[in-house]
Each structure stands twice: as structure tokens, then as C-alpha cells.
Scaffold this motif. Structure first.
Motif, PDB file in Angstrom:
ATOM      1  N   ASP A  16     -31.761  37.086  82.121  1.00 10.71           N
ATOM      2  CA  ASP A  16     -32.990  37.768  81.352  1.00 10.71           C
ATOM      3  C   ASP A  16     -32.519  39.086  80.247  1.00 10.71           C
ATOM      4  OD1 ASP A  16     -32.320  38.992  83.838  1.00 10.71           O
ATOM      5  OD2 ASP A  16     -34.108  40.282  83.573  1.00 10.71           O
ATOM      6  N   GLU A  17     -31.212  39.350  80.641  1.00 10.87           N
ATOM      7  CA  GLU A  17     -30.685  40.453  79.597  1.00 10.87           C
ATOM      8  C   GLU A  17     -29.923  40.065  78.510  1.00 10.87           C
ATOM      9  OE1 GLU A  17     -28.541  43.387  81.958  1.00 10.87           O
ATOM     10  OE2 GLU A  17     -29.277  42.774  83.819  1.00 10.87           O
ATOM     11  N   GLN A  18     -30.491  40.090  77.386  1.00 11.44           N
ATOM     12  CA  GLN A  18     -30.073  40.006  76.122  1.00 11.44           C
ATOM     13  C   GLN A  18     -28.563  40.354  75.918  1.00 11.44           C
ATOM     14  OE1 GLN A  18     -32.186  41.202  72.860  1.00 11.44           O
ATOM     15  NE2 GLN A  18     -31.114  40.063  71.416  1.00 11.44           N
ATOM     16  N   ASP A  19     -28.157  41.440  76.272  1.00 10.90           N
ATOM     17  CA  ASP A  19     -26.707  41.766  75.954  1.00 10.90           C
ATOM     18  C   ASP A  19     -25.894  40.899  76.715  1.00 10.90           C
ATOM     19  OD1 ASP A  19     -27.730  43.926  74.648  1.00 10.90           O
ATOM     20  OD2 ASP A  19     -27.339  45.444  76.087  1.00 10.90           O
ATOM     21  N   ILE A  20     -26.137  40.410  78.017  1.00 14.12           N
ATOM     22  CA  ILE A  20     -25.357  39.684  78.706  1.00 14.12           C
ATOM     23  C   ILE A  20     -25.177  38.483  78.093  1.00 14.12           C
ATOM     24  CG2 ILE A  20     -25.092  38.361  81.000  1.00 14.12           C
ATOM     25  CD1 ILE A  20     -25.975  40.880  82.341  1.00 14.12           C
ATOM     26  N   ARG A  21     -26.249  37.967  77.759  1.00 12.04           N
ATOM     27  CA  ARG A  21     -26.461  36.577  76.921  1.00 12.04           C
ATOM     28  C   ARG A  21     -25.474  36.638  75.793  1.00 12.04           C
ATOM     29  NH1 ARG A  21     -32.009  37.029  77.676  1.00 12.04           N
ATOM     30  NH2 ARG A  21     -32.363  37.108  75.382  1.00 12.04           N
ATOM     31  N   GLN A  22     -25.592  37.759  75.137  1.00  8.97           N
ATOM     32  CA  GLN A  22     -24.670  37.862  73.970  1.00  8.97           C
ATOM     33  C   GLN A  22     -23.361  37.934  74.121  1.00  8.97           C
ATOM     34  OE1 GLN A  22     -26.607  41.174  71.911  1.00  8.97           O
ATOM     35  NE2 GLN A  22     -28.087  39.722  70.882  1.00  8.97           N
ATOM     36  N   ILE A  23     -22.908  38.687  75.204  1.00  9.58           N
ATOM     37  CA  ILE A  23     -21.631  38.825  75.447  1.00  9.58           C
ATOM     38  C   ILE A  23     -20.882  37.587  75.985  1.00  9.58           C
ATOM     39  CG2 ILE A  23     -19.966  39.985  77.214  1.00  9.58           C
ATOM     40  CD1 ILE A  23     -21.851  42.459  77.352  1.00  9.58           C
ATOM     41  N   LEU A  24     -21.627  36.826  76.788  1.00  6.81           N
ATOM     42  CA  LEU A  24     -21.080  35.587  77.196  1.00  6.81           C
ATOM     43  C   LEU A  24     -21.024  34.425  76.247  1.00  6.81           C
ATOM     44  CD1 LEU A  24     -22.907  35.238  80.718  1.00  6.81           C
ATOM     45  CD2 LEU A  24     -20.664  35.985  80.288  1.00  6.81           C
ATOM     46  N   THR A  25     -21.913  34.558  75.305  1.00  4.97           N
ATOM     47  CA  THR A  25     -21.887  33.493  74.064  1.00  4.97           C
ATOM     48  C   THR A  25     -20.434  33.892  73.235  1.00  4.97           C
ATOM     49  OG1 THR A  25     -24.354  33.131  74.047  1.00  4.97           O
ATOM     50  CG2 THR A  25     -22.950  32.857  72.082  1.00  4.97           C
ATOM     51  N   ILE A  26     -20.553  35.093  73.152  1.00  2.13           N
ATOM     52  CA  ILE A  26     -19.303  35.235  72.425  1.00  2.13           C
ATOM     53  C   ILE A  26     -17.965  35.149  73.043  1.00  2.13           C
ATOM     54  CG2 ILE A  26     -17.808  37.315  71.233  1.00  2.13           C
ATOM     55  CD1 ILE A  26     -20.391  38.622  70.888  1.00  2.13           C
ATOM     56  N   LEU A  27     -17.946  35.397  74.357  1.00  2.00           N
ATOM     57  CA  LEU A  27     -16.885  35.000  75.025  1.00  2.00           C
ATOM     58  C   LEU A  27     -16.566  33.492  75.291  1.00  2.00           C
ATOM     59  CD1 LEU A  27     -14.576  36.131  77.293  1.00  2.00           C
ATOM     60  CD2 LEU A  27     -16.370  35.659  78.918  1.00  2.00           C
ATOM     61  N   LEU A  28     -17.385  32.600  75.628  1.00  3.42           N
ATOM     62  CA  LEU A  28     -17.499  31.224  75.708  1.00  3.42           C
ATOM     63  C   LEU A  28     -17.001  30.357  74.456  1.00  3.42           C
ATOM     64  CD1 LEU A  28     -20.121  30.679  78.458  1.00  3.42           C
ATOM     65  CD2 LEU A  28     -17.766  30.483  78.688  1.00  3.42           C
ATOM     66  N   THR A  29     -17.732  30.909  73.361  1.00 13.66           N
ATOM     67  CA  THR A  29     -17.714  30.412  72.105  1.00 13.66           C
ATOM     68  C   THR A  29     -16.370  30.420  71.642  1.00 13.66           C
ATOM     69  OG1 THR A  29     -18.574  32.035  70.920  1.00 13.66           O
ATOM     70  CG2 THR A  29     -20.209  29.993  71.339  1.00 13.66           C
ATOM     71  N   GLY A  30     -15.694  31.368  71.859  1.00 12.23           N
ATOM     72  CA  GLY A  30     -14.308  31.848  71.518  1.00 12.23           C
ATOM     73  C   GLY A  30     -13.444  31.125  72.174  1.00 12.23           C
ATOM     74  N   GLU A  31     -13.717  30.356  73.338  1.00 11.74           N
ATOM     75  CA  GLU A  31     -12.836  29.495  74.207  1.00 11.74           C
ATOM     76  C   GLU A  31     -13.083  28.159  73.669  1.00 11.74           C
ATOM     77  OE1 GLU A  31     -10.410  30.110  76.590  1.00 11.74           O
ATOM     78  OE2 GLU A  31     -10.481  32.148  75.631  1.00 11.74           O
ATOM     79  N   GLY A  32     -14.192  27.918  72.675  1.00 11.24           N
ATOM     80  CA  GLY A  32     -14.295  26.437  72.345  1.00 11.24           C
ATOM     81  C   GLY A  32     -15.525  25.802  72.972  1.00 11.24           C
ATOM     82  N   TYR A  33     -16.237  26.374  73.594  1.00  7.42           N
ATOM     83  CA  TYR A  33     -17.369  25.764  74.329  1.00  7.42           C
ATOM     84  C   TYR A  33     -18.627  25.911  73.313  1.00  7.42           C
ATOM     85  CZ  TYR A  33     -14.347  26.212  78.534  1.00  7.42           C
ATOM     86  OH  TYR A  33     -13.629  26.227  79.524  1.00  7.42           O
ATOM     87  N   GLU A  34     -19.537  25.046  73.553  1.00  8.85           N
ATOM     88  CA  GLU A  34     -20.788  25.081  72.860  1.00  8.85           C
ATOM     89  C   GLU A  34     -21.968  25.867  73.715  1.00  8.85           C
ATOM     90  OE1 GLU A  34     -24.522  22.306  70.930  1.00  8.85           O
ATOM     91  OE2 GLU A  34     -22.426  21.361  71.570  1.00  8.85           O
ATOM     92  N   VAL A  35     -22.504  26.816  73.129  1.00 10.75           N
ATOM     93  CA  VAL A  35     -23.441  27.369  74.191  1.00 10.75           C
ATOM     94  C   VAL A  35     -24.870  27.615  73.969  1.00 10.75           C
ATOM     95  CG1 VAL A  35     -23.956  29.841  74.689  1.00 10.75           C
ATOM     96  CG2 VAL A  35     -21.446  29.125  74.755  1.00 10.75           C
ATOM     97  N   VAL A  36     -25.731  27.309  74.844  1.00 10.87           N
ATOM     98  CA  VAL A  36     -27.252  27.497  74.728  1.00 10.87           C
ATOM     99  C   VAL A  36     -27.662  28.314  75.768  1.00 10.87           C
ATOM    100  CG1 VAL A  36     -27.546  25.503  76.155  1.00 10.87           C
ATOM    101  CG2 VAL A  36     -29.259  26.182  74.302  1.00 10.87           C
ATOM    102  N   CYS A  37     -28.673  29.159  75.090  1.00  6.99           N
ATOM    103  CA  CYS A  37     -29.072  30.177  75.982  1.00  6.99           C
ATOM    104  C   CYS A  37     -30.475  30.085  76.484  1.00  6.99           C
ATOM    105  CB  CYS A  37     -29.070  31.670  75.454  1.00  6.99           C
ATOM    106  SG  CYS A  37     -27.354  31.951  75.299  1.00  6.99           S
TER     107      CYS A  37
END
Length: 235
Positions: A16-37
Motif C-alpha cells: 500500500d506504500e507507493q514509495d516501496i512499490r516504486q523502489i522495488l519496481t526500479i530494483l527488479l526491472t533493473g534485474e530484468g524482471y517484468e513488474v506489475v503492481c
């Protein structure tokens, strides 16, 4: 329903925290994963389908908690679930495993620790699944059957839906009949980690959940036996 991995693995982030979603999205997409939130449990439940390879699920959210969402997701999907939570007590971890979670990480966590757990869980569920044995695709004990090729488990002709961790524990015990596996043995075989990382409670809860699904009487188990003070085995 089991989910097969694709070339690009898709991870569902539920927080529910937007900041956490954004940080995790940047982190995981940087590793080559596709992300949906998703920002809550209700939205997450709607988003889960056969394309999702892993779910990062926050526990404490408005409305339905992550534990409740996990239980509802488990009714249809066997996608691995990694809980994100501020609670680190053994009782909280037990609740997560009872709800059907596969792993647990406590906030605040480092990016490195999260990536290690994500990669380990994906590897355990999709890469290092037990390989079929050419001349013995069906493992059985009594009226319990495990098909190594399809990973389908049945008891008395009725299919039993297991999480990937439950399946791996059952497969381990079935392929080593009569061998007693200590907690440490199971840690190293299933989690591929040191026992201190996972904790004794994790294995005990998964065994308890597995027994509920395959045993008629969990107080007098027919399949997964307990060697008191030593561990678990299938006779």
C-alpha cells in the motif's frame, strides 16, 4: 494450478506504500524482471494469473491483510509468495507459512537481501524442480501418488493441490523412503540455505500444512511419520 516460467519472469508487487512499490519496481526491472503492481489485496487477487512468476506480498495493508490475500490466492494459484512485513516474530512467520507463503523477509531489508531471496525462490520453484526419473515417473506410497512429470499429487484418486515448497518436501521424502530427514537436512535440501535463515518453525509449519492435505488423521499420520527428536520420514 501450477504456473510455468517464461523467458521473462513477471513479479507482482503488492504494497500500500507507493514509495516501496516504486523502489522495488526500479530494483527488479533493473534485474530484468517484468513488474506489475497492486496497492491492496483486492487488486492483487484480480491481477494474479498464469503469467505471474512470483508475488511480493505486504502483510499489513488496509482492508484484507496479506495473510488473507495469500489464502485466497492459494485457492486457485500455486505461484510462489514472498511476504514483506514489519513483523519478525516466529508467530508472525508461522501465520505466513500457514496462509500458504513460501518465504518471509522483514522490513527494513537491504536491496541485496531481497534480490537474493527473490532469485533463490524463483530458482527453487522453476529451475531446480525435481527432474523426472526415466523408469519411475510415478512415486507412490499406499494410495498417495506423485507424478514427477506433471507434478500432480493424488490421494485415493483425488488431486491434492500443494504449494511448490510442500511438493518439494513430499518429493524429497518419497525419493528417499525410510530415510529420516532432520530439520537441517530439509533446510539444505529445500531452501538451499543455512537453517538459521529459515528457522525451525518454517519446516514444521510446512509439514503440518502438508499433512492436513494428504492425511486423513493428522494425529496418526499414515504417510509422513515423525521420528521423535530426529526428524521426518516416509516408511
Amino acid at each position: 494450478m501450477n504456473i510455468k516460467a517464461s523467458n521473462v519472469q513477471k513479479i507482482l508487487i503488492v504494497d500500500d506504500e507507493q514509495d516501496i512499490r516504486q523502489i522495488l519496481t526500479i530494483l527488479l526491472t533493473g534485474e530484468g524482471y517484468e513488474v506489475v503492481c497492486a496497492c491492496n489485496s483486492e487488486e492483487a487477487i484480480k491481477l494474479v494469473d498464469e503469467t505471474i512468476s512470483l508475488i511480493l506480498l505486504d502483510v499489513n495493508m488496509p482492508g484484507k491483510s496479506g495473510f488473507v490475500a495469500c489464502s485466497e490466492i492459494r485457492q486457485r494459484w500455486q505461484v510462489p509468495i514472498l511476504f514483506l512485513t514489519a513483523y519478525g516474530q516466529e508467530s508472525d512467520k508461522a501465520m505466513g507459512f500457514c496462509a500458504g507463503g513460501d518465504d518471509y523477509i522483514t522490513k527494513p531489508f537491504s536491496n541485496t537481501e531481497l534480490l537474493l531471496r527473490v532469485k533463490a525462490l524463483l530458482r527453487r520453484c522453476y529451475v531446480y524442480q525435481p527432474m523426472p526419473i526415466k523408469d519411475s515417473l510415478i512415486l507412490s506410497v499406499g494410495d498417495l501418488y506423485l507424478d514427477e512429470e506433471t507434478q500432480k499429487v493424488t490421494v485415493a484418486g483425488v488431486e491434492v493441490i500443494l504449494t511448490s515448497t510442500e511438493y518439494n518436501i513430499l518429493h524429497l521424502l518419497l525419493t528417499h523412503r525410510k530415510k529420516v530427514f532432520s530439520m537441517e537436512n530439509i533446510y539444505k535440501s529445500i531452501w538451499e540455505e543455512d537453517g538459521a535463515v529459515v528457522g525451525d518453525n518454517a519446516v514444521m509449519v510446512h509439514i503440518k500444512n502438508l499433512r492436513k492435505k494428504i492425511e486423513k488423521d493428522t494425529r496418526h499420520p499414515r504417510y509422513i511419520k515423525t521420528a521423535w527428536g530426529k526428524g521426518y520420514y516416509i516408511d
